[in-house]
Design a protein around this motif. Structure first.
Motif, PDB file in Angstrom:
ATOM      1  N   TRP A 186      44.405  62.488 108.777  1.00 23.84           N
ATOM      2  CA  TRP A 186      44.440  61.697 107.775  1.00 23.84           C
ATOM      3  C   TRP A 186      44.013  60.133 107.563  1.00 23.84           C
ATOM      4  N   VAL A 187      44.405  59.683 108.566  1.00 22.41           N
ATOM      5  CA  VAL A 187      44.338  58.431 108.950  1.00 22.41           C
ATOM      6  C   VAL A 187      43.170  58.335 108.735  1.00 22.41           C
ATOM      7  N   GLY A 188      42.394  58.884 109.190  1.00 21.16           N
ATOM      8  CA  GLY A 188      40.743  58.107 108.607  1.00 21.16           C
ATOM      9  C   GLY A 188      39.944  58.520 107.120  1.00 21.16           C
ATOM     10  N   VAL A 189      40.405  59.974 106.761  1.00 23.28           N
ATOM     11  CA  VAL A 189      40.603  59.992 105.360  1.00 23.28           C
ATOM     12  C   VAL A 189      40.881  58.288 104.718  1.00 23.28           C
ATOM     13  N   TRP A 190      42.112  58.603 104.723  1.00 19.15           N
ATOM     14  CA  TRP A 190      42.584  57.662 104.109  1.00 19.15           C
ATOM     15  C   TRP A 190      42.296  56.066 103.921  1.00 19.15           C
ATOM     16  N   VAL A 191      42.115  55.483 105.574  1.00 21.47           N
ATOM     17  CA  VAL A 191      41.424  54.418 105.611  1.00 21.47           C
ATOM     18  C   VAL A 191      39.626  54.391 105.039  1.00 21.47           C
ATOM     19  N   TRP A 270      55.892  62.530 116.747  1.00 18.06           N
ATOM     20  CA  TRP A 270      54.645  61.754 116.298  1.00 18.06           C
ATOM     21  C   TRP A 270      53.869  62.434 115.855  1.00 18.06           C
ATOM     22  N   PRO A 271      52.747  63.070 115.692  1.00 20.30           N
ATOM     23  CA  PRO A 271      51.546  64.090 114.684  1.00 20.30           C
ATOM     24  C   PRO A 271      52.187  64.075 113.793  1.00 20.30           C
ATOM     25  N   LEU A 272      53.362  64.638 113.625  1.00 13.44           N
ATOM     26  CA  LEU A 272      53.663  65.613 112.941  1.00 13.44           C
ATOM     27  C   LEU A 272      54.559  64.268 112.242  1.00 13.44           C
ATOM     28  N   ILE A 273      55.083  63.353 111.830  1.00 12.52           N
ATOM     29  CA  ILE A 273      55.079  61.689 111.487  1.00 12.52           C
ATOM     30  C   ILE A 273      54.504  61.556 110.591  1.00 12.52           C
ATOM     31  N   VAL A 274      52.898  60.748 111.807  1.00 11.13           N
ATOM     32  CA  VAL A 274      51.712  60.855 110.700  1.00 11.13           C
ATOM     33  C   VAL A 274      51.191  61.631 109.687  1.00 11.13           C
ATOM     34  N   THR A 275      51.636  62.355 110.280  1.00 12.49           N
ATOM     35  CA  THR A 275      50.308  63.785 108.802  1.00 12.49           C
ATOM     36  C   THR A 275      50.819  63.496 108.299  1.00 12.49           C
ATOM     37  N   ALA A 276      52.831  63.589 107.858  1.00 17.53           N
ATOM     38  CA  ALA A 276      53.251  63.805 106.873  1.00 17.53           C
ATOM     39  C   ALA A 276      52.976  62.556 105.872  1.00 17.53           C
ATOM     40  N   ILE A 277      53.173  61.361 106.569  1.00 20.35           N
ATOM     41  CA  ILE A 277      52.936  60.566 106.215  1.00 20.35           C
ATOM     42  C   ILE A 277      51.386  59.781 104.943  1.00 20.35           C
ATOM     43  N   PHE A 278      50.081  60.521 105.742  1.00 18.17           N
ATOM     44  CA  PHE A 278      49.330  59.818 105.689  1.00 18.17           C
ATOM     45  C   PHE A 278      48.174  61.415 104.882  1.00 18.17           C
ATOM     46  N   LEU A 279      48.476  62.789 105.088  1.00 14.83           N
ATOM     47  CA  LEU A 279      48.050  63.708 104.269  1.00 14.83           C
ATOM     48  C   LEU A 279      47.989  63.112 102.737  1.00 14.83           C
ATOM     49  N   PRO A 280      49.205  63.181 102.674  1.00 16.95           N
ATOM     50  CA  PRO A 280      49.769  62.986 100.849  1.00 16.95           C
ATOM     51  C   PRO A 280      49.024  61.330 100.563  1.00 16.95           C
ATOM     52  N   LEU A 281      49.185  60.052 101.315  1.00 18.54           N
ATOM     53  CA  LEU A 281      48.570  58.966 100.400  1.00 18.54           C
ATOM     54  C   LEU A 281      46.738  59.635 100.957  1.00 18.54           C
ATOM     55  N   ALA A 282      45.934  60.214 101.980  1.00 17.30           N
ATOM     56  CA  ALA A 282      44.791  60.594 101.652  1.00 17.30           C
ATOM     57  C   ALA A 282      44.810  61.488 100.381  1.00 17.30           C
ATOM     58  N   VAL A 283      45.056  62.795 100.257  1.00 12.31           N
ATOM     59  CA  VAL A 283      44.944  63.736  99.117  1.00 12.31           C
ATOM     60  C   VAL A 283      45.700  62.956  97.478  1.00 12.31           C
ATOM     61  N   ARG A 284      46.215  61.329  97.737  1.00 13.35           N
ATOM     62  CA  ARG A 284      46.572  60.345  96.106  1.00 13.35           C
ATOM     63  C   ARG A 284      45.344  59.588  95.865  1.00 13.35           C
ATOM     64  N   ARG A 285      45.016  59.471  97.400  1.00 10.57           N
ATOM     65  CA  ARG A 285      43.830  57.780  97.196  1.00 10.57           C
ATOM     66  C   ARG A 285      42.586  58.661  96.623  1.00 10.57           C
ATOM     67  N   PHE A 286      42.533  60.051  97.193  1.00  7.28           N
ATOM     68  CA  PHE A 286      41.220  61.235  96.011  1.00  7.28           C
ATOM     69  C   PHE A 286      40.893  61.410  95.429  1.00  7.28           C
ATOM     70  N   GLN A 287      42.610  61.646  94.857  1.00  3.86           N
ATOM     71  CA  GLN A 287      43.328  61.559  93.091  1.00  3.86           C
ATOM     72  C   GLN A 287      42.950  60.493  92.519  1.00  3.86           C
ATOM     73  N   LYS A 288      43.179  59.801  92.958  1.00  3.99           N
ATOM     74  CA  LYS A 288      42.618  58.245  92.104  1.00  3.99           C
ATOM     75  C   LYS A 288      41.249  58.324  91.720  1.00  3.99           C
ATOM     76  N   LEU A 289      40.915  58.469  93.182  1.00  7.50           N
ATOM     77  CA  LEU A 289      39.214  58.401  92.550  1.00  7.50           C
ATOM     78  C   LEU A 289      38.960  58.738  91.082  1.00  7.50           C
ATOM     79  N   SER A 290      39.319  59.465  90.673  1.00  2.00           N
ATOM     80  CA  SER A 290      38.629  60.151  89.240  1.00  2.00           C
ATOM     81  C   SER A 290      39.542  59.532  88.270  1.00  2.00           C
TER      82      SER A 290
END
Length: 291
Positions: A186-191, A270-290
């Motif tokens: 999800w970090v990679g998707v967001w980046v 640690w992975p759960l924290i990273v997922t909780a932060i970057f999964l919503p960021l990645a989804v939100r960024r994808f939604q903003k593309l439209s």
């Protein structure tokens, strides 16, 4: 054109986006069915991409093998693990972790490539679940990660690496490695959705490489200056490295600090924290593309 579409046009209404072939059930169940099927189609596309461009497989699977041979045979003779023993046994879990950590850059480059080439725009214009692109990318990268770990572990066994922790502990260690990879997807998707082009994404290796070096992947943090050792100990990938060494039954680099004594716990947290932060960021960024 299907009979359903013809009937809709005769009635003066628009044709449906797709014929509903999902199992009978509530609207929510049908939406879940199509979300899974759309995600699977994205996964199939990703795997077909590897099939048609084998050079990507050579790079992603070849780099870990070369790294194992390089560090094990070139530097291994000059390195001593904590408590003595074979440095290769200390190194291999760290190499597994480094491969999982570097994998998110492959995710970022793939996503930014699809974004700049208009692939994601075509996905958004199709009648598919909005979550399919992100979730499909995640499943594809996990499948590739399993292949990477399999080949890397086989290479490690050939070089003399062995596990002494038992079957369940070994399976748990590989599960922690995949959990780390899952969170970094999800970090990679967001980046990938943030950077403007593949060249900019590739340039991030200059930032990622030092972050993997300042950890317990190659040497114990206790051998570093105090301030740098503290940073390395609290590096999330250090927790996974220490946890997998413990589960594999390999030498563990621990100075008695809380973070190192609770490596298995933190390898989950640690992975759960990273997922909780970057999964919503990645989804939100994808939604903003439209927009």
């Amino acid at each position: 054109m299907s009979d359903i579409a013809v009937d809709a046009r005769k009635a003066g209404g628009p044709a449906p986006d797709r014929v509903d072939l999902s199992p009978e059930g509530t609207g929510g169940e049908r939406r879940a069915y199509w979300a899974v099927m759309d995600s699977w189609n994205v996964v199939r596309r990703g795997l077909t991409h590897y099939q048609r461009q084998p050079v990507n497989i050579v790079w992603q699977l070849g780099f870990p093998i070369i790294s194992v041979l390089l560090y094990a045979y070139v530097f291994g003779g000059a390195m001593k693990p904590p408590g003595g023993g074979n440095y290769r046994d200390f190194l291999m879990p760290g190499m597994f972790v480094m491969t999982m950590a570097f994998g998110f850059m492959n995710t970022a480059i793939t996503v930014v490539y699809d974004s700049t080439k208009g692939v994601i725009d075509r996905f958004r214009s199709m009648p598919m679940a909005p979550s399919a692109v992100v979730s499909g990318r995640g499943v594809t990268d996990l499948i590739v990660a399993v292949a990477e770990l399999t080949i890397l572990a086989a290479t490690a066994f050939v070089t003399g690496w062995r596990v002494d922790g038992g079957f369940l502990a070994t399976v748990s260690a590989f599960a922690l490695l995949l959990l780390l990879r899952f969170s970094l997807i999800w970090v990679g998707v967001w980046v990938g959705l943030m950077v403007p082009n593949p060249e900019a994404a590739g340039g991030l290796y200059a930032v990622v490489f030092p972050l993997t070096m300042i950890s317990s992947i190659f040497v114990p943090p206790s051998t570093m200056p105090d301030w740098l050792g503290a940073v390395a100990s609290w590096n999330p990938i250090s927790s996974t490295a220490s946890a997998t060494r413990e589960l594999f039954g390999n030498p563990v680099a621990s100075d008695g600090s809380w973070i190192q004594e609770n490596a298995i716990l933190m390898a989950v947290v640690w992975p759960l924290i990273v997922t909780a932060i970057f999964l919503p960021l990645a989804v939100r960024r994808f939604q903003k593309l439209s927009r």
